[in-house]
Scaffold this motif. Structure first.
Motif, PDB file in Angstrom:
ATOM      1  N   LEU A  93      41.123  35.971  46.695  1.00  0.00           N
ATOM      2  CA  LEU A  93      42.236  36.863  47.001  1.00  0.00           C
ATOM      3  C   LEU A  93      43.582  36.231  46.668  1.00  0.00           C
ATOM      4  O   LEU A  93      44.567  36.925  46.455  1.00  0.00           O
ATOM      5  CB  LEU A  93      42.205  37.251  48.484  1.00  0.00           C
ATOM      6  CG  LEU A  93      40.954  38.015  48.946  1.00  0.00           C
ATOM      7  CD1 LEU A  93      41.016  38.293  50.433  1.00  0.00           C
ATOM      8  CD2 LEU A  93      40.801  39.317  48.176  1.00  0.00           C
ATOM      9  N   LEU A  94      43.615  34.893  46.629  1.00  0.00           N
ATOM     10  CA  LEU A  94      44.882  34.211  46.319  1.00  0.00           C
ATOM     11  C   LEU A  94      45.231  34.249  44.825  1.00  0.00           C
ATOM     12  O   LEU A  94      46.401  34.347  44.481  1.00  0.00           O
ATOM     13  CB  LEU A  94      44.844  32.760  46.827  1.00  0.00           C
ATOM     14  CG  LEU A  94      44.793  32.578  48.341  1.00  0.00           C
ATOM     15  CD1 LEU A  94      44.607  31.111  48.718  1.00  0.00           C
ATOM     16  CD2 LEU A  94      46.058  33.114  49.005  1.00  0.00           C
TER      17      LEU A  94
ATOM     18  N   ALA B  51      51.225  35.184  50.678  1.00  0.00           N
ATOM     19  CA  ALA B  51      50.033  35.013  49.850  1.00  0.00           C
ATOM     20  C   ALA B  51      49.456  36.337  49.379  1.00  0.00           C
ATOM     21  O   ALA B  51      48.558  36.354  48.546  1.00  0.00           O
ATOM     22  CB  ALA B  51      48.975  34.246  50.643  1.00  0.00           C
ATOM     23  N   GLY B  52      49.948  37.443  49.930  1.00  0.00           N
ATOM     24  CA  GLY B  52      49.384  38.742  49.578  1.00  0.00           C
ATOM     25  C   GLY B  52      48.112  39.055  50.350  1.00  0.00           C
ATOM     26  O   GLY B  52      47.424  40.017  50.031  1.00  0.00           O
ATOM     27  N   LEU B  53      47.805  38.268  51.371  1.00  0.00           N
ATOM     28  CA  LEU B  53      46.603  38.531  52.167  1.00  0.00           C
ATOM     29  C   LEU B  53      46.875  39.579  53.234  1.00  0.00           C
ATOM     30  O   LEU B  53      45.965  40.212  53.752  1.00  0.00           O
ATOM     31  CB  LEU B  53      46.102  37.245  52.834  1.00  0.00           C
ATOM     32  CG  LEU B  53      45.667  36.128  51.890  1.00  0.00           C
ATOM     33  CD1 LEU B  53      45.350  34.865  52.668  1.00  0.00           C
ATOM     34  CD2 LEU B  53      44.457  36.557  51.081  1.00  0.00           C
ATOM     35  N   GLN B  74      52.742  37.205  38.989  1.00  0.00           N
ATOM     36  CA  GLN B  74      53.629  36.047  38.860  1.00  0.00           C
ATOM     37  C   GLN B  74      53.830  35.355  40.212  1.00  0.00           C
ATOM     38  O   GLN B  74      53.889  34.127  40.277  1.00  0.00           O
ATOM     39  CB  GLN B  74      55.003  36.473  38.309  1.00  0.00           C
ATOM     40  CG  GLN B  74      54.979  36.966  36.887  1.00  0.00           C
ATOM     41  CD  GLN B  74      54.876  38.485  36.821  1.00  0.00           C
ATOM     42  OE1 GLN B  74      54.192  39.120  37.631  1.00  0.00           O
ATOM     43  NE2 GLN B  74      55.541  39.069  35.840  1.00  0.00           N
ATOM     44  N   ALA B  75      53.934  36.171  41.270  1.00  0.00           N
ATOM     45  CA  ALA B  75      54.149  35.586  42.600  1.00  0.00           C
ATOM     46  C   ALA B  75      52.969  34.699  42.984  1.00  0.00           C
ATOM     47  O   ALA B  75      53.147  33.574  43.452  1.00  0.00           O
ATOM     48  CB  ALA B  75      54.356  36.691  43.642  1.00  0.00           C
ATOM     49  N   ARG B  76      51.746  35.195  42.747  1.00  0.00           N
ATOM     50  CA  ARG B  76      50.571  34.398  43.124  1.00  0.00           C
ATOM     51  C   ARG B  76      50.424  33.162  42.252  1.00  0.00           C
ATOM     52  O   ARG B  76      49.945  32.124  42.702  1.00  0.00           O
ATOM     53  CB  ARG B  76      49.302  35.249  43.036  1.00  0.00           C
ATOM     54  CG  ARG B  76      49.251  36.266  44.151  1.00  0.00           C
ATOM     55  CD  ARG B  76      47.918  36.951  44.193  1.00  0.00           C
ATOM     56  NE  ARG B  76      48.052  38.260  44.827  1.00  0.00           N
ATOM     57  CZ  ARG B  76      47.120  39.196  44.815  1.00  0.00           C
ATOM     58  NH1 ARG B  76      45.978  38.971  44.194  1.00  0.00           N
ATOM     59  NH2 ARG B  76      47.325  40.343  45.412  1.00  0.00           N
ATOM     60  N   TYR B 104      40.213  31.387  37.653  1.00  0.00           N
ATOM     61  CA  TYR B 104      40.720  32.632  38.248  1.00  0.00           C
ATOM     62  C   TYR B 104      42.213  32.801  37.965  1.00  0.00           C
ATOM     63  O   TYR B 104      42.734  33.899  37.941  1.00  0.00           O
ATOM     64  CB  TYR B 104      40.524  32.662  39.780  1.00  0.00           C
ATOM     65  CG  TYR B 104      39.095  32.512  40.239  1.00  0.00           C
ATOM     66  CD1 TYR B 104      38.042  32.973  39.464  1.00  0.00           C
ATOM     67  CD2 TYR B 104      38.803  31.906  41.461  1.00  0.00           C
ATOM     68  CE1 TYR B 104      36.732  32.832  39.890  1.00  0.00           C
ATOM     69  CE2 TYR B 104      37.493  31.771  41.898  1.00  0.00           C
ATOM     70  CZ  TYR B 104      36.465  32.224  41.105  1.00  0.00           C
ATOM     71  OH  TYR B 104      35.180  32.081  41.543  1.00  0.00           O
ATOM     72  N   PHE B 105      42.893  31.667  37.799  1.00  0.00           N
ATOM     73  CA  PHE B 105      44.325  31.726  37.489  1.00  0.00           C
ATOM     74  C   PHE B 105      44.558  31.820  35.989  1.00  0.00           C
ATOM     75  O   PHE B 105      45.678  31.678  35.515  1.00  0.00           O
ATOM     76  CB  PHE B 105      45.050  30.504  38.066  1.00  0.00           C
ATOM     77  CG  PHE B 105      45.282  30.607  39.551  1.00  0.00           C
ATOM     78  CD1 PHE B 105      46.422  31.214  40.038  1.00  0.00           C
ATOM     79  CD2 PHE B 105      44.350  30.127  40.451  1.00  0.00           C
ATOM     80  CE1 PHE B 105      46.645  31.326  41.406  1.00  0.00           C
ATOM     81  CE2 PHE B 105      44.554  30.234  41.820  1.00  0.00           C
ATOM     82  CZ  PHE B 105      45.697  30.836  42.300  1.00  0.00           C
TER      83      PHE B 105
END
Lengths: 253, 305
Positions: A93-94, B51-53, B74-76, B104-105
């Motif tokens: 999710l991160l 974190a967007g969680l 971009q934020a993550r 993942y990134f």
């Protein structure tokens, strides 16, 4: 699109089920062979579903499709639910992975596992029945559409579930009855009128019937109609899946 | 250059709980920033929104100028979070896990040298091919840090990184964090070890019951506390303190008497007079400045009363 992220998540999912291939590929193949053994030894010679086609030849395509869709469901649902339970879902999710990338990675891995189990069952069944392929592309289309449908359904179930028994309830009270009442073991025409009529509302019936056509070249329903109905269901279920991923239902608060 | 983190009018309502009530502050780029508050103050909610969680009910957060909802990719990419809980994926080895996380990134094999460097600086090289299930708690903690740094984020959030960690590892972690800070990373730290926060952080935000109760540099925040302390080593530990001094007593134990006095309203001379009148003798005395802990307690308990 974060293509490399999508590819990584997909590979991780594939890697995960291949690491435990005995449980994820071999075990389902054995289960289906047991079905085959029991049903064929009891019914062979007594039942002829289509003229000139033996019961085992009729049964095997249905069993292959059944194992494809069941394993597609099991793959996404158990993987996603496990990461939800261990908490390691947070590491998915991160990173910058979108709902679509998430959906494609999980569903893609489900399709692959479904196909591998399907191929396994098919090869094993060849020792018992001769089963020439009538139309390869039909087989491929129905197995991909069916496993994608069940893969995204598995994702929905595991997003919704809060305990393991929620996942298994989904499996036991929805997937299993729909599979068994889909004409894997019989032709709908042979059912009492009510159940025959009810079965036409079962999307699984169209997957099984269409897939069987790929082997036998005969089906109860026009193949284009089946293809359309299965695709339609895939679109609906995928849309629901993408929507709940997008709003972060039970994942992001 | 935008601030590393900009939090604007942030509100979060859970069903019955108003977890954040209009929080508004900035973390400058390159700062070593302490985010403090008692349990339930809203720190975790705030970090999870970054974190967007968790999605904010109102207001927004920008990381390096990127809105966490509108420009989430971009934020993550700009943010590395070390979660509080020790969570692991039991399927993989340390190196495999880090390569997956890097993937993942969107980072491929070109990032492998950095992964090796991380393994090395966190003393994980020896365990790189060990399955995560077989690592000790301290090792898992290191893996979590490596995982958060795998995409070289400019902003790093450490949520209670030293909870339940032994002294040796704690010092290693602080040394590593200082090193990151020196290399230009912005560090946000939450911890219950206020002494550590006081030593490391340049600026602080203190949250209490979902509101920001203090936001300042270390010196300014310490100066907010209106009291100083007078520590006396008593010649006779068994003394009866006069009623005139009772209000000033901070603590008395093992022959050490600590008196608290107001910077403006109290005078040391008058306190010493009172001691002399009460015939309390002492062999040593020194004044002390308040610690972050004193300020913290003052700010977070005053509110409840």
């Amino acid at each position: 699109m974060n293509w490399y992220g999508l590819y990584t998540l997909f590979s991780k999912e594939v890697w995960r089920f291949l690491k435990v291939a005995t449980q994820t590929i071999l075990a389902p193949v054995i289960t289906v062979l047991l079905y085959l053994l029991i049903f064929v030894s009891v019914l062979e010679g007594h039942v002829e579903v289509y003229q000139g086609i033996s019961y085992s030849t009729f049964l095997v395509p249905g069993l292959i499709m059944m194992s494809i869709i069941q394993n597609a469901f099991a793959n996404s649902s158990s993987s996603f639910f496990q990461s939800k339970m261990t908490g390691s879902l947070v590491f998915l999710l991160l990173p910058p992975l979108s709902s679509l990338e998430f959906y494609l990675a999980y569903t893609g891995a489900s399709v692959l596992r479904g196909l591998l189990v399907g191929i396994g069952v098919w090869i094993a069944a060849l020792f018992f029945v001769s089963l020439p392929i009538y139309n390869f592309w039909i087989l491929l289309s129905f197995s991909i559409l069916g496993s994608a449908l069940l893969g995204s359904l598995g994702l929905i179930a595991s997003i919704y579930a809060e305990r393991w028994d929620h996942v298994s309830a989904f499996q036991n009270f929805l997937i299993l009855p729909l599979t068994f009442l889909s004409g894997v073991f019989y032709k709908l025409e042979s059912l009492p009128e009510f159940w025959e009529a009810a079965s036409y509302y079962n999307p699984f019936f169209y997957m099984i019937d269409g897939f069987r056509y790929g082997f036998l070249g005969v089906s109860e329903i026009n193949i284009s109609l089946s293809l359309l109905i299965v695709s339609g269901f895939l679109v609906i279920v995928s849309a629901i899946c993408l929507w709940i991923l997008h709003i972060g239902y039970k994942i992001r608060y | 250059m935008p601030p590393a983190i900009k939090i604007s009018q942030l509100h979060k309502h859970y069903k019955t709980l108003h977890a954040l009530r209009g929080v508004d502050f900035e973390v400058p780029t390159g700062c070593f920033f302490g985010l403090l508050g008692p349990n339930g103050a809203g720190k975790s909610t705030l970090i999870n929104i970054m974190a967007g969680l968790v999605h904010a009910t109102h207001g927004n957060v920008r990381i390096m100028g990127y809105d966490v909802r509108q420009q989430w990719r971009q934020a993550r990419q700009s943010l590395g979070i070390v979660p509080q809980e020790l969570v692991i994926d039991p399927f993989f080895s340390v190196r495999q896990l880090l390569r997956l996380q890097s993937g993942y990134f969107g980072l491929g094999a070109e990032n492998n040298p950095w992964i090796e460097q991380l393994l090395d600086s966190l003393n994980l090289s020896e365990k790189a091919d060990t399955n995560l299930q077989r690592l000790s708690g301290g090792m898992k903690r290191r893996v979590l840090i490596a995982q958060a740094l795998v995409h070289k984020p400019p902003v790093i959030v450490l949520d209670e990184p030293t909870a339940g960690v032994d002294v040796e590892l704690r010092q290693a972690l602080w040394a590593f964090t200082k090193h990151l800070h020196k290399n230009g990373h912005t560090i946000v730290l939450t911890t219950h070890y206020l002494e550590e926060a006081e030593n490391l952080c340049e600026q602080f935000a203190i949250l209490n019951q979902g509101e920001l109760v203090a936001l300042d540099s270390k010196s300014a925040i310490l100066a907010r506390y209106p009291y100083r302390f007078l520590r006396l080593t008593l010649t006779n530990p068994n003394v009866n303190l006069p009623t005139t001094l009772q209000a000033n007593v901070q603590s008395i134990q093992n022959g050490e008497l600590v008196l608290r006095f107001h910077r403006k309203n109290d005078q040391i001379a008058s306190i010493l007079d009172k001691l002399r009148i009460a015939k309390i003798h002492f062999s040593d005395l020194r004044t002390e400045e308040p610690s972050l802990e004193d300020v913290f307690l003052n700010l977070t308990t005053a509110k409840k009363a």
